[in-house]
Write a protein that holds these residues in place. Structure first.
Motif, short mmCIF file in Angstrom:
data_model
loop_
_atom_site.label_atom_id
_atom_site.label_comp_id
_atom_site.label_asym_id
_atom_site.label_seq_id
_atom_site.Cartn_x
_atom_site.Cartn_y
_atom_site.Cartn_z
N VAL A 133 6.46 -38.13 -9.68
CA VAL A 133 5.97 -36.96 -10.42
C VAL A 133 5.69 -35.86 -9.41
O VAL A 133 5.11 -36.11 -8.35
N VAL A 134 6.11 -34.63 -9.74
CA VAL A 134 5.88 -33.48 -8.86
C VAL A 134 5.26 -32.36 -9.68
O VAL A 134 5.69 -32.08 -10.80
N HIS A 135 4.24 -31.72 -9.10
CA HIS A 135 3.66 -30.51 -9.70
C HIS A 135 3.99 -29.35 -8.77
O HIS A 135 3.30 -29.13 -7.76
N PRO A 136 5.05 -28.59 -9.07
CA PRO A 136 5.53 -27.57 -8.13
C PRO A 136 4.49 -26.51 -7.77
O PRO A 136 4.50 -26.00 -6.64
N CYS A 137 3.61 -26.18 -8.70
CA CYS A 137 2.66 -25.09 -8.45
C CYS A 137 1.64 -25.43 -7.36
O CYS A 137 1.18 -24.55 -6.64
N SER A 138 1.28 -26.69 -7.24
CA SER A 138 0.34 -27.11 -6.19
C SER A 138 1.04 -27.82 -5.04
O SER A 138 0.46 -28.00 -3.97
N GLY A 139 2.28 -28.24 -5.30
CA GLY A 139 3.02 -29.01 -4.31
C GLY A 139 2.72 -30.50 -4.34
O GLY A 139 3.41 -31.29 -3.69
N ARG A 140 1.70 -30.90 -5.10
CA ARG A 140 1.33 -32.32 -5.10
C ARG A 140 2.42 -33.17 -5.75
O ARG A 140 3.04 -32.77 -6.74
N PHE A 141 2.61 -34.34 -5.18
CA PHE A 141 3.51 -35.31 -5.79
C PHE A 141 2.86 -36.68 -5.79
O PHE A 141 1.92 -36.95 -5.04
N MET A 142 3.36 -37.53 -6.67
CA MET A 142 2.85 -38.89 -6.82
C MET A 142 4.03 -39.82 -7.04
O MET A 142 4.89 -39.54 -7.88
N GLU A 143 4.09 -40.88 -6.26
CA GLU A 143 5.12 -41.91 -6.44
C GLU A 143 4.46 -43.20 -6.90
O GLU A 143 3.33 -43.50 -6.49
N VAL A 144 5.16 -43.95 -7.73
CA VAL A 144 4.67 -45.25 -8.19
C VAL A 144 5.63 -46.32 -7.68
O VAL A 144 6.82 -46.29 -7.98
N HIS A 145 5.09 -47.25 -6.90
CA HIS A 145 5.85 -48.39 -6.38
C HIS A 145 5.22 -49.66 -6.94
O HIS A 145 3.99 -49.82 -6.90
N THR A 146 6.03 -50.58 -7.45
CA THR A 146 5.46 -51.78 -8.06
C THR A 146 6.46 -52.93 -8.05
O THR A 146 7.66 -52.73 -7.81
N VAL A 192 1.47 -49.48 -5.84
CA VAL A 192 1.04 -48.50 -4.84
C VAL A 192 1.34 -47.11 -5.38
O VAL A 192 2.49 -46.82 -5.77
N TYR A 193 0.31 -46.27 -5.42
CA TYR A 193 0.48 -44.86 -5.76
C TYR A 193 0.48 -44.08 -4.45
O TYR A 193 -0.52 -44.08 -3.72
N ARG A 194 1.59 -43.43 -4.14
CA ARG A 194 1.67 -42.63 -2.91
C ARG A 194 1.57 -41.16 -3.26
O ARG A 194 2.36 -40.64 -4.07
N PHE A 195 0.59 -40.49 -2.67
CA PHE A 195 0.35 -39.08 -2.94
C PHE A 195 0.68 -38.25 -1.71
O PHE A 195 0.56 -38.69 -0.57
N GLY A 196 1.08 -37.02 -1.96
CA GLY A 196 1.34 -36.09 -0.88
C GLY A 196 1.53 -34.70 -1.44
O GLY A 196 1.31 -34.45 -2.63
N ALA A 197 1.92 -33.77 -0.57
CA ALA A 197 2.15 -32.39 -0.99
C ALA A 197 3.41 -31.86 -0.34
O ALA A 197 3.59 -31.98 0.89
N CYS A 198 4.30 -31.30 -1.15
CA CYS A 198 5.51 -30.67 -0.62
C CYS A 198 5.14 -29.31 -0.01
O CYS A 198 4.21 -28.65 -0.47
N PRO A 199 5.86 -28.88 1.03
CA PRO A 199 5.59 -27.55 1.62
C PRO A 199 5.76 -26.45 0.58
O PRO A 199 6.61 -26.54 -0.31
N LYS A 200 4.95 -25.41 0.71
CA LYS A 200 5.03 -24.28 -0.21
C LYS A 200 6.33 -23.51 -0.01
O LYS A 200 6.75 -23.24 1.12
N ARG A 201 6.99 -23.21 -1.13
CA ARG A 201 8.25 -22.45 -1.04
C ARG A 201 7.96 -20.97 -0.76
O ARG A 201 7.07 -20.38 -1.36
N VAL A 202 8.73 -20.42 0.13
CA VAL A 202 8.54 -19.00 0.49
C VAL A 202 9.26 -18.12 -0.53
O VAL A 202 10.39 -18.39 -0.90
#
Length: 367
Positions: free
Chosen positions: A275-288, A357-367
């Motif tokens: 899952v990706v939220h482009p406005c904040s850059g946050r993403f979440m992956e689900v591994h199971t 495992v839920y892996r969270f992170g943030a994509c770099p902001k688009r210019v």
């Protein structure tokens, strides 16, 4: 380095003992600022704070600030561990070892859901280990509780690391043949737990599944699997959740509440959703290592466009219909009544091993 801090969240009555008990909270946090808070009540994920691409922290998990909030809204199951058997069991009965088993019917006195009237979400779990990166909780479910045979001992290890991975390993053993299908019922919004409907529609979603479990009007499995290709349920590549929600708005639910049959080899922990939220850059992956994923869009929460009674969550925010999503790893619903579904039968000497495992992170902001 991960820190583990314990504090007192409140006082609650343990339904297993009818005695007042402390509700302990364990907060796991990293040097980068990510943190997860777990309650001994219901083995609940109460808070999950993740930075965006600017490093701004937001709590992305729905929940409440006190015990009373969880009592008032128990049927929402926010963040709770669900068991012994998650999802629905048709007519509250099934055959096991040639004998018919009847479990409690807590849906309109017709069907069984999420472990019954007093499921894993309601009890106070014991703390059996505090580790450098997390905590282990335990619950012993007595033989016959809610109708389930066999005493079942369940341990959940919650852990966090500096790479943004929050993990749960759920293990269970039984003293007599029984059924087990445990899950976690956390609701997320990567824009923030109180961001609401519009930010949810901004999310992008991928689920590695070619089929979903077909259900009837009562959301009970028919025993068939439905292919998702060319339908609004096809999330095999990253697509707009808002677009898909608009496509199913005329359906009875008006949103998603479906069990996806994920494409992974048996008993291997692999990526099943992103899952990706482009406005904040946050993403979440689900591994199971589980064969299924229940995806829902909080269709039951109050509609902000109507006069529904508000559901007030943490920080006084209002949780609204389609303001959050779930991605619950588990085996198929009502599996004990469908021989073609992956089995949920657990025998003495066997280990129920559920890893996510839920892996969270943030994509770099688009210019």
């Amino acid at each position: 380095m991960v820190r583990v801090i314990e504090d007192m969240f409140g006082i609650a009555v343990n339904p297993m003992t009818q005695k007042t008990d402390r509700v302990r909270r364990f907060t796991l946090s990293t040097e980068r600022g990510m943190s997860v808070s777990i309650l001994t009540m219901g083995a609940i994920i109460q808070s999950l704070k993740v930075p965006d691409f600017n490093g701004k922290l937001e709590d992305v998990c729905l929940g409440y600030d006190d015990v009373a909030g969880y009592y008032r809204n128990q049927q929402c199951f926010f963040g709770a561990t669900i068991g012994r058997v998650a999802n629905r069991t048709a007519h509250g009965r099934f055959k096991l070892c040639g004998k018919e088993v009847s479990v409690s019917r807590n849906i309109r006195d017709r069907h069984h859901q999420h472990g019954g009237f007093v499921g894993f979400d309601s009890v106070i779990w014991d703390v059996v280990g505090v580790h450098k990166d997390g905590v282990t909780l335990q619950h012993i479910s007595p033989d016959g509780h809610e109708g389930y045979p066999g005493e079942l001992t369940t341990n959940i290890n919650f852990s966090l690391n500096e790479t943004g991975c929050f993990g749960m390993r759920i293990e269970a053993r039984t003293k007599a043949t029984t059924v087990v299908n445990i899950s976690n019922h956390s609701y997320f919004n990567l824009g923030g737990h109180g961001a609401g409907r519009d930010p949810l529609y901004q999310h992008m979603l991928m689920i590695k599944a070619q089929k979903i479990v077909d259900v009837d009007q009562e959301l009970l499995p028919t025993g068939k699997l439905m292919r998702v290709r060319t339908t609004p349920y096809d999330f095999s590549s990253l697509v707009s959740l808002g677009k898909r929600l608009n496509q199913v708005s005329a359906c009875p639910l008006g949103g998603f509440d479906n069990h996806f049959c994920v494409d992974i080899p048996p008993n291997r922990v692999q990526l099943v959703a992103r899952v990706v939220h482009p406005c904040s850059g946050r993403f979440m992956e689900v591994h199971t290592n589980q064969p299924g994923l229940q995806f829902s869009t909080a269709n039951h929460l109050p509609d902000e466009d109507s006069a529904d009674i508000p559901n007030v969550g943490k920080d006084g925010v209002r949780y609204v219909r389609q303001g959050a999503f779930t991605l619950q790893t588990q085996k198929y619903p009502d599996a004990m009544n469908h021989c073609d579904f992956p089995t949920i039968v657990l025998n003495p000497g066997q280990l129920y091993d559920h890893q996510v495992v839920y892996r969270f992170g943030a994509c770099p902001k688009r210019v």
